[in-house]
Design an enzyme around this catalytic site. Structure first.
Site, PDB file in Angstrom:
ATOM      1  N   LYS A 107      31.124  57.145  38.429  1.00  0.00           N
ATOM      2  CA  LYS A 107      32.082  57.820  39.318  1.00  0.00           C
ATOM      3  C   LYS A 107      31.432  59.046  39.972  1.00  0.00           C
ATOM      4  O   LYS A 107      31.734  59.358  41.123  1.00  0.00           O
ATOM      5  CB  LYS A 107      33.346  58.237  38.561  1.00  0.00           C
ATOM      6  CG  LYS A 107      34.100  57.089  37.900  1.00  0.00           C
ATOM      7  CD  LYS A 107      34.977  56.302  38.869  1.00  0.00           C
ATOM      8  CE  LYS A 107      35.733  55.185  38.134  1.00  0.00           C
ATOM      9  NZ  LYS A 107      36.311  54.159  38.971  1.00  0.00           N
ATOM     10  N   LYS A 189      32.791  44.445  38.419  1.00  0.00           N
ATOM     11  CA  LYS A 189      34.067  43.889  37.997  1.00  0.00           C
ATOM     12  C   LYS A 189      35.115  44.048  39.091  1.00  0.00           C
ATOM     13  O   LYS A 189      34.971  44.883  39.975  1.00  0.00           O
ATOM     14  CB  LYS A 189      34.533  44.595  36.726  1.00  0.00           C
ATOM     15  CG  LYS A 189      34.961  46.055  36.935  1.00  0.00           C
ATOM     16  CD  LYS A 189      35.584  46.605  35.665  1.00  0.00           C
ATOM     17  CE  LYS A 189      36.262  47.943  35.882  1.00  0.00           C
ATOM     18  NZ  LYS A 189      37.514  47.890  36.654  1.00  0.00           N
ATOM     19  N   LYS A 192      40.720  48.312  40.859  1.00  0.00           N
ATOM     20  CA  LYS A 192      41.752  48.818  41.747  1.00  0.00           C
ATOM     21  C   LYS A 192      41.157  49.665  42.856  1.00  0.00           C
ATOM     22  O   LYS A 192      41.623  49.636  43.985  1.00  0.00           O
ATOM     23  CB  LYS A 192      42.735  49.684  40.959  1.00  0.00           C
ATOM     24  CG  LYS A 192      43.830  48.886  40.277  1.00  0.00           C
ATOM     25  CD  LYS A 192      44.853  49.803  39.643  1.00  0.00           C
ATOM     26  CE  LYS A 192      44.654  49.934  38.153  1.00  0.00           C
ATOM     27  NZ  LYS A 192      44.036  51.176  37.714  1.00  0.00           N
TER      28      LYS A 192
HETATM   29  P1  ATP Z   1      40.128  51.961  38.760  1.00  0.00           P
HETATM   30  O1  ATP Z   1      39.146  51.294  39.676  1.00  0.00           O
HETATM   31  O2  ATP Z   1      41.083  52.837  39.474  1.00  0.00           O
HETATM   32  O3  ATP Z   1      39.491  52.614  37.562  1.00  0.00           O
HETATM   33  P2  ATP Z   1      40.618  49.630  37.182  1.00  0.00           P
HETATM   34  O4  ATP Z   1      40.822  48.337  37.867  1.00  0.00           O
HETATM   35  O5  ATP Z   1      39.303  49.888  36.546  1.00  0.00           O
HETATM   36  O6  ATP Z   1      41.030  50.757  38.201  1.00  0.00           O
HETATM   37  P3  ATP Z   1      41.979  50.857  34.972  1.00  0.00           P
HETATM   38  O7  ATP Z   1      43.321  51.452  35.191  1.00  0.00           O
HETATM   39  O8  ATP Z   1      40.801  51.759  34.921  1.00  0.00           O
HETATM   40  O9  ATP Z   1      41.767  49.730  36.090  1.00  0.00           O
HETATM   41  O10 ATP Z   1      42.004  49.979  33.655  1.00  0.00           O
HETATM   42  C1  ATP Z   1      43.211  49.401  33.145  1.00  0.00           C
HETATM   43  C2  ATP Z   1      42.889  48.313  32.150  1.00  0.00           C
HETATM   44  O11 ATP Z   1      42.375  47.163  32.833  1.00  0.00           O
HETATM   45  C3  ATP Z   1      41.794  48.690  31.138  1.00  0.00           C
HETATM   46  O12 ATP Z   1      42.165  48.133  29.888  1.00  0.00           O
HETATM   47  C4  ATP Z   1      40.557  48.037  31.673  1.00  0.00           C
HETATM   48  O13 ATP Z   1      39.619  47.727  30.660  1.00  0.00           O
HETATM   49  C5  ATP Z   1      41.137  46.776  32.262  1.00  0.00           C
HETATM   50  N1  ATP Z   1      40.293  46.243  33.343  1.00  0.00           N
HETATM   51  C6  ATP Z   1      40.052  46.813  34.553  1.00  0.00           C
HETATM   52  N2  ATP Z   1      39.275  46.021  35.309  1.00  0.00           N
HETATM   53  C7  ATP Z   1      38.994  44.927  34.545  1.00  0.00           C
HETATM   54  C8  ATP Z   1      38.239  43.736  34.772  1.00  0.00           C
HETATM   55  N3  ATP Z   1      37.658  43.504  35.937  1.00  0.00           N
HETATM   56  N4  ATP Z   1      38.174  42.825  33.775  1.00  0.00           N
HETATM   57  C9  ATP Z   1      38.800  43.043  32.587  1.00  0.00           C
HETATM   58  N5  ATP Z   1      39.543  44.125  32.320  1.00  0.00           N
HETATM   59  C10 ATP Z   1      39.643  45.065  33.282  1.00  0.00           C
HETATM   60 MG    MG Z   2      38.858  51.840  35.675  1.00  0.00          MG
END
Ligand code: ATP
Ligand code: MG
Length: 326
Positions: A107, A189, A192
């Protein structure tokens, strides 16, 4: 205990890495699931979209089958005790280990203009969220493994210095490996906040899903049986394993192994199976998002349940530290 940041649209990774397990746990465990709205401020300081994003996380969780009657579903910022525990845990977290955290380094590289102390201490706040409930099982995706290890370290340091208050929390996927849903461009991965066109959202319309999947990276296909699978093709098989039937998966695996696979056909099949998977969640979430009264009731009831447990923990914490003077 687990949480999801209010940073945008939930996607397949959030579902298969996290929410699916929340739903599987809700009948058997005492569960605390939260919208990590405070954590979202570490990378999303602009709060214009915060309210709709918080509502979206709540609605999409419920649309995926999470029952707010069975679990505490709440907002992180509604639990003031979190801030207090975070403050004490900060004294047990070291600058060096925080700077070495993979998510911090990522980040900080992506947003060099906003490397704030909240971003650095992200794992401390996360540990506070978990330890506040003295939780032991934390259903998360693979990307969170390192943070959980840090939570255990902070818990152990606290116990060692002040006396046993916290059990060790572990990342949980019913004994299976933690999941990482890959992005469609083969880079990292689904997420969001990044890779929007390579991520399938639970709110994507049918045609958008088809378009994204048809654009996923492939190649001309294997030329002879037994060719090792490139990782971007492995990713497509992984997505198929998540949403398609075993027969469909086996057929395309067999085609691959015989070097007769047609990726166009495979992606078409995957797109249709994905549409069938996402559509009911999308429609249900939209209805819930429009019901402001229901969302408010969820947040109020969730915070009340969570506060009860938090208050008990904080009594133990203050006592253990020695913050009782009379
Ligand atoms: P951001 O990009 O804003 O960090 P994010 O998609 O990484 O969003 P988080 O809110 O950080 O989502 O994570 C929420 C949950 O979703 C966590 O348990 C994280 O491990 C899971 N998660 C996020 N992306 C993945 C992915 N691509 N595959 C599996 N689990 C995921
Ligand atoms: Mg995340």
């Amino acid at each position: 205990m687990s949480g999801i940041r209010s940073t945008g649209f939930l996607h397949l990774g959030n579902y298969f890495g996290a929410i699916r397990n929340y739903v599987r746990m809700q009948d058997e465990y005492e569960c605390y699931f939260m919208v990590a709205d405070v954590h979202s401020l570490t990378t999303h300081p602009d709060t214009k979209e915060l309210k709709p994003n918080v509502h979206r996380v709540l609605a999409e969780n419920v649309a995926c089958g999470l029952d707010p009657e069975k679990v505490a579903l709440y907002c992180q910022s509604h639990l003031y005790e979190t801030g207090e525990l975070y403050m004490y845990l900060n004294m047990l977290a070291y600058k060096g280990e925080l700077e070495k955290t993979t998510t911090f380094k990522d980040k900080a590289r992506q947003h060099p203009e906003n490397v704030n102390a909240g971003l650095l201490t992200y794992p401390v706040l996360q540990a506070a969220d978990i330890l506040l409930h003295r939780a032991t099982l934390v259903p998360v995706g693979k990307d969170q493994e390192q943070h959980l290890e840090m939570s255990r370290n902070f818990a152990n340091r606290f116990n060692h210095r002040y006396g046993d208050v916290f059990p060790e929390p572990y990342a949980f996927n019913f004994g299976e490996q933690l999941i990482k849903v890959p992005s469609l461009d083969g880079k990292g991965k689904m997420s969001k906040s990044e890779n929007q066109y390579a991520t399938i959202y639970l709110s994507d319309e049918d045609d958008m899903i088809r378009k994204k999947i048809m654009k996923a990276k492939t190649d001309a296909g294997p030329t002879e049986p037994g060719t090792p699978m490139p990782d971007y093709i492995e990713n497509i098989f992984l997505l198929m394993k998540l949403v398609s039937s075993n027969e469909v998966l086996d057929k395309f695996l067999d085609d691959y192994n015989r070097a007769v696979i047609r990726y166009g056909d495979m992606k078409k099949q995957l797109a249709e199976d994905m549409v069938v998977f996402v559509r009911p969640i999308r429609e249900k979430a939209e209805a819930i998002r429009n019901d402001q009264k229901y969302l408010r009731d969820i947040m109020e009831a969730g915070a009340e349940k969570a506060r009860k447990r938090a208050a008990e923990t904080m009594e133990k914490v203050r006592e253990a530290i020695g913050l009782k003077y009379y």
